[in-house]
Write a protein that holds these residues in place. Structure first.
Motif, mmCIF file in Angstrom:
data_model
loop_
_atom_site.group_PDB
_atom_site.id
_atom_site.type_symbol
_atom_site.label_atom_id
_atom_site.label_comp_id
_atom_site.label_asym_id
_atom_site.label_seq_id
_atom_site.Cartn_x
_atom_site.Cartn_y
_atom_site.Cartn_z
ATOM 1 N N ALA A 48 0.844 -1.192 0.000
ATOM 2 C CA ALA A 48 0.000 0.000 0.000
ATOM 3 C C ALA A 48 0.877 1.238 0.000
ATOM 4 O O ALA A 48 2.047 1.187 0.385
ATOM 5 C CB ALA A 48 -0.923 0.022 1.215
ATOM 6 N N ALA A 49 0.299 2.358 -0.437
ATOM 7 C CA ALA A 49 0.994 3.635 -0.417
ATOM 8 C C ALA A 49 0.002 4.739 -0.106
ATOM 9 O O ALA A 49 -1.206 4.596 -0.355
ATOM 10 C CB ALA A 49 1.687 3.896 -1.753
ATOM 11 N N ILE A 50 0.533 5.837 0.414
ATOM 12 C CA ILE A 50 -0.309 6.976 0.775
ATOM 13 C C ILE A 50 0.448 8.254 0.440
ATOM 14 O O ILE A 50 1.656 8.338 0.642
ATOM 15 C CB ILE A 50 -0.688 6.907 2.267
ATOM 16 N N ASN A 51 -0.264 9.240 -0.084
ATOM 17 C CA ASN A 51 0.415 10.479 -0.432
ATOM 18 C C ASN A 51 0.611 11.336 0.820
ATOM 19 O O ASN A 51 0.171 10.993 1.914
ATOM 20 C CB ASN A 51 -0.335 11.228 -1.526
ATOM 21 N N TRP A 52 1.248 12.473 0.661
ATOM 22 C CA TRP A 52 1.671 13.272 1.807
ATOM 23 C C TRP A 52 0.507 13.725 2.678
ATOM 24 O O TRP A 52 0.618 13.765 3.904
ATOM 25 C CB TRP A 52 2.461 14.494 1.326
ATOM 26 N N SER A 53 -0.616 14.033 2.071
ATOM 27 C CA SER A 53 -1.738 14.572 2.842
ATOM 28 C C SER A 53 -2.702 13.487 3.308
ATOM 29 O O SER A 53 -3.594 13.767 4.115
ATOM 30 C CB SER A 53 -2.483 15.601 2.009
ATOM 31 N N GLY A 54 -2.543 12.280 2.790
ATOM 32 C CA GLY A 54 -3.429 11.194 3.188
ATOM 33 C C GLY A 54 -4.699 11.090 2.391
ATOM 34 O O GLY A 54 -5.525 10.209 2.657
ATOM 35 N N GLY A 65 -9.637 -3.922 0.992
ATOM 36 C CA GLY A 65 -10.709 -4.320 1.886
ATOM 37 C C GLY A 65 -10.233 -4.939 3.178
ATOM 38 O O GLY A 65 -10.979 -4.990 4.152
ATOM 39 N N ARG A 66 -8.992 -5.420 3.213
ATOM 40 C CA ARG A 66 -8.454 -6.013 4.445
ATOM 41 C C ARG A 66 -7.406 -5.114 5.095
ATOM 42 O O ARG A 66 -7.286 -5.093 6.320
ATOM 43 C CB ARG A 66 -7.833 -7.379 4.165
ATOM 44 N N PHE A 67 -6.637 -4.418 4.287
ATOM 45 C CA PHE A 67 -5.565 -3.561 4.806
ATOM 46 C C PHE A 67 -5.936 -2.093 4.604
ATOM 47 O O PHE A 67 -6.543 -1.735 3.594
ATOM 48 C CB PHE A 67 -4.256 -3.839 4.066
ATOM 49 N N THR A 68 -5.539 -1.259 5.564
ATOM 50 C CA THR A 68 -5.777 0.175 5.473
ATOM 51 C C THR A 68 -4.514 0.927 5.862
ATOM 52 O O THR A 68 -3.967 0.709 6.944
ATOM 53 C CB THR A 68 -6.922 0.614 6.395
ATOM 54 N N ILE A 69 -4.075 1.798 4.971
ATOM 55 C CA ILE A 69 -2.903 2.621 5.246
ATOM 56 C C ILE A 69 -3.367 4.000 5.683
ATOM 57 O O ILE A 69 -4.382 4.519 5.199
ATOM 58 C CB ILE A 69 -1.989 2.714 4.000
ATOM 59 N N SER A 70 -2.637 4.588 6.629
ATOM 60 C CA SER A 70 -2.955 5.931 7.100
ATOM 61 C C SER A 70 -1.668 6.585 7.583
ATOM 62 O O SER A 70 -0.615 5.939 7.653
ATOM 63 C CB SER A 70 -3.999 5.881 8.222
ATOM 64 N N ARG A 71 -1.765 7.851 7.902
ATOM 65 C CA ARG A 71 -0.586 8.558 8.413
ATOM 66 C C ARG A 71 -1.020 9.676 9.328
ATOM 67 O O ARG A 71 -2.126 10.217 9.198
ATOM 68 C CB ARG A 71 0.283 9.084 7.265
ATOM 69 N N ASP A 72 -0.119 10.023 10.235
ATOM 70 C CA ASP A 72 -0.300 11.144 11.139
ATOM 71 C C ASP A 72 0.947 12.003 11.013
ATOM 72 O O ASP A 72 1.988 11.691 11.607
ATOM 73 C CB ASP A 72 -0.494 10.644 12.579
ATOM 74 N N ASN A 73 0.865 13.056 10.222
ATOM 75 C CA ASN A 73 2.050 13.877 9.954
ATOM 76 C C ASN A 73 2.533 14.613 11.209
ATOM 77 O O ASN A 73 3.721 14.922 11.314
ATOM 78 C CB ASN A 73 1.764 14.856 8.827
ATOM 79 N N ALA A 74 1.648 14.887 12.123
ATOM 80 C CA ALA A 74 2.067 15.542 13.371
ATOM 81 C C ALA A 74 3.021 14.643 14.155
ATOM 82 O O ALA A 74 3.859 15.140 14.918
ATOM 83 C CB ALA A 74 0.854 15.888 14.212
ATOM 84 N N TYR A 79 0.871 4.222 9.257
ATOM 85 C CA TYR A 79 0.332 3.007 9.866
ATOM 86 C C TYR A 79 -0.181 2.064 8.781
ATOM 87 O O TYR A 79 -0.543 2.489 7.691
ATOM 88 C CB TYR A 79 -0.833 3.353 10.805
ATOM 89 N N LEU A 80 -0.232 0.795 9.128
ATOM 90 C CA LEU A 80 -0.872 -0.185 8.267
ATOM 91 C C LEU A 80 -1.739 -1.066 9.161
ATOM 92 O O LEU A 80 -1.222 -1.862 9.950
ATOM 93 C CB LEU A 80 0.147 -1.038 7.517
#
Length: 127
Positions: A48-54, A65-74, A79-80
């Protein structure tokens, strides 16, 4: 720049794990980040990949549907979240940063596009 992955472990099939990847450089909060995995005897594959802003994400078709990528820039952390895990998900999971994709919605799925890598965290799913 260092990426520190954590959260791997052993889980039974159907269980869940949440991987984290902390970046030492806040500048990476402006760039795309991703997860890859490599099972024994197999090539490293895109997860998975995520851009800078999410607001832009990309997943391997088999994992949607099973995996979710996210990020907290602060927190300079991505996360995966992995749910409904299967034995075939067993692998070393690597986080990575792509500084060729900063400030954009573009996401690369090729591992050669990523220039910073974490050390990997083992995920083992038992049947």
């Amino acid at each position: 720049v260092q990426l520190q992955a954590s959260g791997g472990g052993w889980v039974e099939a159907g269980g869940s794990l949440r991987l984290s990847c902390a970046a030492s450089a806040r500048a990476l909060s402006q760039c795309a980040m991703g997860w890859f995995r490599q099972a024994p005897g197999k090539e490293r594959e895109f997860v998975a990949a995520i851009n800078w802003s999410g607001d832009s994400t990309s997943y391997a078709d088999s994992l949607k549907g099973r995996f979710t990528i996210s990020r907290d820039n602060a927190k300079s952390t991505e996360y995966l979240q992995m749910n409904s895990l299967k034995p075939e998900d067993t692998a070393v999971y690597y986080c990575a940063a792509d500084t060729t994709a900063c400030g954009t919605t573009w996401l690369n799925r090729r591992h050669r596009s990523y220039n910073y890598w974490g050390q990997g965290t083992q995920v083992t799913v038992s049947s």
